[in-house]
Design a protein around this motif. Structure first.
Motif, PDB file in Angstrom:
ATOM      1  N   MET A 290       0.852  -1.180   0.000  1.00 45.72           N
ATOM      2  CA  MET A 290       0.000   0.000   0.000  1.00 45.72           C
ATOM      3  C   MET A 290       0.893   1.236   0.000  1.00 45.72           C
ATOM      4  O   MET A 290       1.854   1.307   0.755  1.00 45.72           O
ATOM      5  CB  MET A 290      -0.880  -0.016   1.249  1.00 45.72           C
ATOM      6  N   LYS A 291       0.571   2.194  -0.863  1.00 46.70           N
ATOM      7  CA  LYS A 291       1.353   3.426  -0.942  1.00 46.70           C
ATOM      8  C   LYS A 291       0.459   4.627  -0.693  1.00 46.70           C
ATOM      9  O   LYS A 291      -0.645   4.692  -1.215  1.00 46.70           O
ATOM     10  CB  LYS A 291       1.996   3.575  -2.322  1.00 46.70           C
ATOM     11  N   LEU A 292       0.943   5.552   0.111  1.00 48.21           N
ATOM     12  CA  LEU A 292       0.241   6.805   0.378  1.00 48.21           C
ATOM     13  C   LEU A 292       1.164   7.956  -0.004  1.00 48.21           C
ATOM     14  O   LEU A 292       2.336   7.961   0.373  1.00 48.21           O
ATOM     15  CB  LEU A 292      -0.131   6.923   1.867  1.00 48.21           C
ATOM     16  N   GLN A 293       0.651   8.926  -0.743  1.00 45.62           N
ATOM     17  CA  GLN A 293       1.451  10.053  -1.200  1.00 45.62           C
ATOM     18  C   GLN A 293       1.009  11.311  -0.464  1.00 45.62           C
ATOM     19  O   GLN A 293      -0.170  11.620  -0.400  1.00 45.62           O
ATOM     20  CB  GLN A 293       1.243  10.242  -2.718  1.00 45.62           C
ATOM     21  N   PHE A 294       1.981  12.028   0.124  1.00 42.33           N
ATOM     22  CA  PHE A 294       1.716  13.288   0.818  1.00 42.33           C
ATOM     23  C   PHE A 294       2.650  14.348   0.250  1.00 42.33           C
ATOM     24  O   PHE A 294       3.742  14.555   0.775  1.00 42.33           O
ATOM     25  CB  PHE A 294       1.976  13.168   2.330  1.00 42.33           C
ATOM     26  N   GLY A 295       2.252  14.998  -0.832  1.00 48.50           N
ATOM     27  CA  GLY A 295       3.120  16.007  -1.444  1.00 48.50           C
ATOM     28  C   GLY A 295       4.406  15.371  -1.935  1.00 48.50           C
ATOM     29  O   GLY A 295       4.410  14.537  -2.821  1.00 48.50           O
ATOM     30  N   LYS A 296       5.532  15.741  -1.303  1.00 46.44           N
ATOM     31  CA  LYS A 296       6.832  15.208  -1.701  1.00 46.44           C
ATOM     32  C   LYS A 296       7.232  13.992  -0.879  1.00 46.44           C
ATOM     33  O   LYS A 296       8.329  13.498  -1.000  1.00 46.44           O
ATOM     34  CB  LYS A 296       7.906  16.290  -1.564  1.00 46.44           C
ATOM     35  N   LYS A 297       6.325  13.504  -0.030  1.00 44.71           N
ATOM     36  CA  LYS A 297       6.625  12.340   0.795  1.00 44.71           C
ATOM     37  C   LYS A 297       5.734  11.178   0.392  1.00 44.71           C
ATOM     38  O   LYS A 297       4.592  11.364  -0.002  1.00 44.71           O
ATOM     39  CB  LYS A 297       6.407  12.657   2.276  1.00 44.71           C
ATOM     40  N   GLN A 298       6.277   9.983   0.490  1.00 45.89           N
ATOM     41  CA  GLN A 298       5.537   8.777   0.135  1.00 45.89           C
ATOM     42  C   GLN A 298       5.722   7.754   1.251  1.00 45.89           C
ATOM     43  O   GLN A 298       6.844   7.473   1.670  1.00 45.89           O
ATOM     44  CB  GLN A 298       6.056   8.210  -1.180  1.00 45.89           C
ATOM     45  N   LEU A 299       4.619   7.205   1.746  1.00 51.67           N
ATOM     46  CA  LEU A 299       4.643   6.183   2.786  1.00 51.67           C
ATOM     47  C   LEU A 299       4.247   4.852   2.167  1.00 51.67           C
ATOM     48  O   LEU A 299       3.226   4.761   1.490  1.00 51.67           O
ATOM     49  CB  LEU A 299       3.676   6.549   3.917  1.00 51.67           C
ATOM     50  N   VAL A 300       5.072   3.827   2.381  1.00 49.93           N
ATOM     51  CA  VAL A 300       4.816   2.501   1.824  1.00 49.93           C
ATOM     52  C   VAL A 300       4.691   1.511   2.982  1.00 49.93           C
ATOM     53  O   VAL A 300       5.548   1.471   3.869  1.00 49.93           O
ATOM     54  CB  VAL A 300       5.968   2.062   0.885  1.00 49.93           C
ATOM     55  N   LEU A 301       3.609   0.728   2.981  1.00 50.83           N
ATOM     56  CA  LEU A 301       3.400  -0.323   3.975  1.00 50.83           C
ATOM     57  C   LEU A 301       3.494  -1.667   3.272  1.00 50.83           C
ATOM     58  O   LEU A 301       2.840  -1.880   2.253  1.00 50.83           O
ATOM     59  CB  LEU A 301       2.019  -0.187   4.629  1.00 50.83           C
ATOM     60  N   GLU A 302       4.303  -2.592   3.817  1.00 54.96           N
ATOM     61  CA  GLU A 302       4.438  -3.912   3.227  1.00 54.96           C
ATOM     62  C   GLU A 302       4.860  -4.915   4.294  1.00 54.96           C
ATOM     63  O   GLU A 302       5.265  -4.537   5.385  1.00 54.96           O
ATOM     64  CB  GLU A 302       5.443  -3.890   2.069  1.00 54.96           C
ATOM     65  N   LEU A 303       4.760  -6.189   3.972  1.00 59.26           N
ATOM     66  CA  LEU A 303       5.184  -7.233   4.899  1.00 59.26           C
ATOM     67  C   LEU A 303       6.699  -7.329   4.920  1.00 59.26           C
ATOM     68  O   LEU A 303       7.363  -7.124   3.907  1.00 59.26           O
ATOM     69  CB  LEU A 303       4.583  -8.576   4.492  1.00 59.26           C
ATOM     70  N   SER A 304       7.240  -7.668   6.093  1.00 62.84           N
ATOM     71  CA  SER A 304       8.684  -7.759   6.268  1.00 62.84           C
ATOM     72  C   SER A 304       9.061  -9.165   6.729  1.00 62.84           C
ATOM     73  O   SER A 304       8.255  -9.867   7.342  1.00 62.84           O
ATOM     74  CB  SER A 304       9.126  -6.729   7.312  1.00 62.84           C
TER      75      SER A 304
END
Length: 50
Positions: A1-15
Motif C-alpha cells: 500500500m502506498k500513500l502520497q503526501f506532497g513530496k513524501k511517500q509512505l509505503v506499507l508492506e510485509l517484512s
C-alpha cells in the motif's frame, strides 16, 4: 500500500524480520524504514533542490 503526501511517500508492506530500523539519505531523497511485528513502514522524502 502506498500513500502520497506532497513530496513524501509512505509505503506499507510485509517484512521478513519482526523488528528493524533504517535511516539513509542521498542528495535527492531520504529514507526512513521501520519494521514492527513483520509490517514494514517506509517513508521516502524528496530533498529540496539546492
Amino acid at each position: 500500500m502506498k500513500l502520497q503526501f506532497g513530496k513524501k511517500q509512505l509505503v506499507l508492506e510485509l517484512s521478513s524480520s519482526p523488528f528493524s530500523w533504517f535511516h539513509g539519505q542521498t542528495e535527492r531523497m531520504s529514507l526512513t524504514s521501520l519494521s514492527l511485528l513483520f509490517v514494514q513502514f517506509s517513508l521516502f522524502a524528496r530533498q529540496p533542490a539546492a
